[in-house]
Design an enzyme around this catalytic site. Structure first.
Site, short mmCIF file in Angstrom:
data_model
loop_
_atom_site.label_atom_id
_atom_site.label_comp_id
_atom_site.label_asym_id
_atom_site.label_seq_id
_atom_site.Cartn_x
_atom_site.Cartn_y
_atom_site.Cartn_z
N GLY A 136 0.45 -0.93 -0.08
CA GLY A 136 -0.45 -0.23 -0.03
C GLY A 136 0.50 1.32 -0.44
N GLU A 188 4.65 -6.44 1.71
CA GLU A 188 3.28 -6.88 0.32
C GLU A 188 3.82 -5.74 -0.08
OE1 GLU A 188 -0.13 -8.01 1.00
OE2 GLU A 188 0.38 -10.41 2.45
N PRO A 189 4.13 -4.55 -0.96
CA PRO A 189 4.72 -4.06 -1.18
C PRO A 189 4.85 -3.54 -3.19
CG PRO A 189 7.09 -4.41 -1.17
CD PRO A 189 6.39 -5.72 -0.28
N CYS A 202 -12.99 3.16 -28.80
CA CYS A 202 -14.08 3.97 -28.77
C CYS A 202 -15.04 4.24 -27.82
CB CYS A 202 -14.65 3.04 -29.76
SG CYS A 202 -13.99 2.86 -31.68
N1 LLP Z 1 -1.23 -7.16 -0.46
C1 LLP Z 1 -2.89 -7.60 -0.85
C2 LLP Z 1 -3.33 -7.99 -0.57
C3 LLP Z 1 -3.44 -6.46 -2.08
O1 LLP Z 1 -4.51 -6.46 -2.48
C4 LLP Z 1 -2.58 -4.87 -3.06
C5 LLP Z 1 -2.84 -4.46 -4.10
C6 LLP Z 1 -1.77 -5.31 -2.55
C7 LLP Z 1 -0.60 -6.33 -1.43
C8 LLP Z 1 -0.18 -4.05 -3.14
O2 LLP Z 1 -0.58 -2.92 -2.92
P1 LLP Z 1 0.19 -1.85 -3.23
O3 LLP Z 1 1.85 -1.74 -2.66
O4 LLP Z 1 0.81 -2.52 -4.99
O5 LLP Z 1 -0.14 -0.76 -3.30
N2 LLP Z 1 -4.94 -1.20 -9.36
C9 LLP Z 1 -5.24 -0.29 -8.51
C10 LLP Z 1 -4.26 -0.66 -7.55
C11 LLP Z 1 -5.19 -1.83 -6.90
C12 LLP Z 1 -4.13 -2.29 -5.66
C13 LLP Z 1 -4.87 -3.80 -4.95
N3 LLP Z 1 -4.71 -4.54 -4.23
C14 LLP Z 1 -4.25 1.02 -9.35
O6 LLP Z 1 -3.75 1.02 -10.97
O7 LLP Z 1 -3.96 2.18 -8.28
#
Ligand code: LLP
Length: 413
Positions: A238, A272-273, A341
């Protein structure tokens, strides 16, 4: 730096982007190996000496060359499907460093993950727990689990990518967690290993992470009183990146703040980045097809579209767009749009650029949730992916051929 102007032309490391466009055509994703490596290493830098594992969230960018790079750097992986499991294994990832998240794991996916010997299942409901116990029992295995708890913390991000509030589909309600842990501990083919929490994505403040962790630690203490020992805490992903003017916490500030809260506890910490490791390590390279003046807006129609990069259409997300060879002279304000489109097919609003047809543009910060969310809408083959390593250029995914797109379709006899 990795994407910089040299001789008035944007380069990926030491390679001019026009050279890549000439060789591989557009649109294509271009990643910098050094930016990927640096991102992973700087995330790790704040964790030296701590019992930890950084699990790259595969969904952010699942190309096997990128997974292989992270695997070689020592990463683990956060997966959400059997498909992602297969990718990680194909990329040479270590199954013992895989955590499996997601609300809808099928029995087949559980079986594959148990057979691979993954580190942990992040469980999101009682029924999922029961199913995993059954699947593990049939295989004569014991499944390692964490419960993903929902701490009801506001991540202060876009509602579509916020996951830690009560009304989200994710995780088990905080109030139910203890009862569920007791249930899990009593199951023969389940072994409680950890607790997991992921509150959302593109989070640019530290406080939601720390508020969530405080709640998780309270839970860990309550579980200890019931002799349920938590060996690892998975703090999820996140951490946000800078697309325009956001100021997310830097990795060191973030990891140190987490470690500080864990001080004195005998637990391993998992991260979990996704976005933070890949987002700013990639651009989407596209060519201007047409400049189309309109009554109230000027349109710049490029050869990339919402099917290549869905984030602007889906979240109204901002991606900086720059000319690969910037021209001097006066700029015009353009809507940067694709050929699909749909009026929602835009890549940027109101961008001041001095452009001519055939110019190349780079859509920045496209390394995360770019190619991974691409589709074949309008029967457009997905873009090629390129990894640049200093002055070397590697094609890491071919452009999709149009005939491949209907290969699986059949006309009834
Ligand atoms: N762990 C879990 C359980 C998750 O669901 C996610 C992302 C992550 C880790 C990684 O999160 P990050 O570090 O990338 O923020 N498509 C959206 C983002 C959806 C994220 C979904 N889960 C976008 O383009 O902004």
């Amino acid at each position: 730096m990795t994407f910089t102007l040299k001789n008035n032309e944007l380069h990926a490391e030491n390679v001019a982007l026009s050279k890549i466009a000439a060789e591989f055509n557009t649109p294509c994703y271009v990643y910098s190996k050094s930016a990927l490596t640096q991102a992973f290493k700087s995330f790790e830098a704040g964790l030296i000496g701590a019992n930890h594992l950084v699990c790259f969230a595969v969904k952010a960018n699942p190309n096997i060359a990128i997974l292989n790079l992270f695997a070689k750097l020592g990463a683990g992986f956060d997966i959400v499907s059997g498909g992602e499991l297969a990718r990680v294994l194909a990329a040479g990832g270590d199954p013992k460093k895989i955590v499996f998240s997601g609300v809808g794991k099928t029995a087949d996916e559980m079986r594959d993950a148990l057979n691979a010997g993954i580190l942990c299942f992040n469980i999101e409901s009682i029924n999922e727990l029961a199913r995993l116990n059954d699947v593990a029992s049939a295989l004569g295995k014991v499944a390692p689990i964490s419960l993903r708890v929902n701490p009801n913390v506001d991540a202060k991000t876009h509602p579509y990518i916020s996951t830690g509030l009560k009304n989200n589909k994710f995780g088990v309600a905080f109030e139910d967690a203890i009862a569920l842990y007791e249930k899990a501990a009593s199951m023969h083919n389940i072994a409680v290993h950890g607790v997991d929490c992921h509150i959302g994505s593109q989070i640019t403040e530290l406080s939601p992470f720390l508020d969530a962790l405080d709640k998780v630690l309270g839970l860990v203490d309550s579980l200890a009183e019931k002799s349920i020992v938590i060996e690892h805490i998975d703090v999820g992903g996140g951490v946000g990146i800078t697309y325009s003017d956001e100021t997310p916490p830097d990795f060191k500030t973030y990891t140190q703040a987490i470690l500080q809260k864990l001080n004195g506890r005998n637990v391993k910490v998992l991260f979990e980045p996704g976005r933070a490791l890949v987002g700013n390590a990639g651009v989407l390279l596209t060519r201007v097809e047409y400049l189309k003046p309109g009554e109230s807006k000027n349109f710049c129609i490029v050869d990339a579209a919402m099917n290549d990069l869905m984030r602007p259409a889906l979240y109204d997300a901002y991606h900086e767009i720059v000319a690969v060879k910037p021209r001097t002279g006066s700029a015009k304000v353009y809507e940067i749009v694709g050929p699909v489109c749909e009026s929602g097919d835009f890549l940027g609003h109101d961008r001041a650029l001095n452009l001519q047809e055939d110019d190349l543009l780079a859509i920045k910060s496209a390394g995360a949730y770019g190619m991974s969310m691409a589709s074949n809408y309008n029967t457009r083959g997905r873009a090629a992916e390129i990894m640049v390593d200093s002055d070397k250029v590697h094609l890491i995914r071919e452009r999709e051929h149009i005939t491949d797109l209907f290969l699986l379709e059949k006309i009834p006899e």
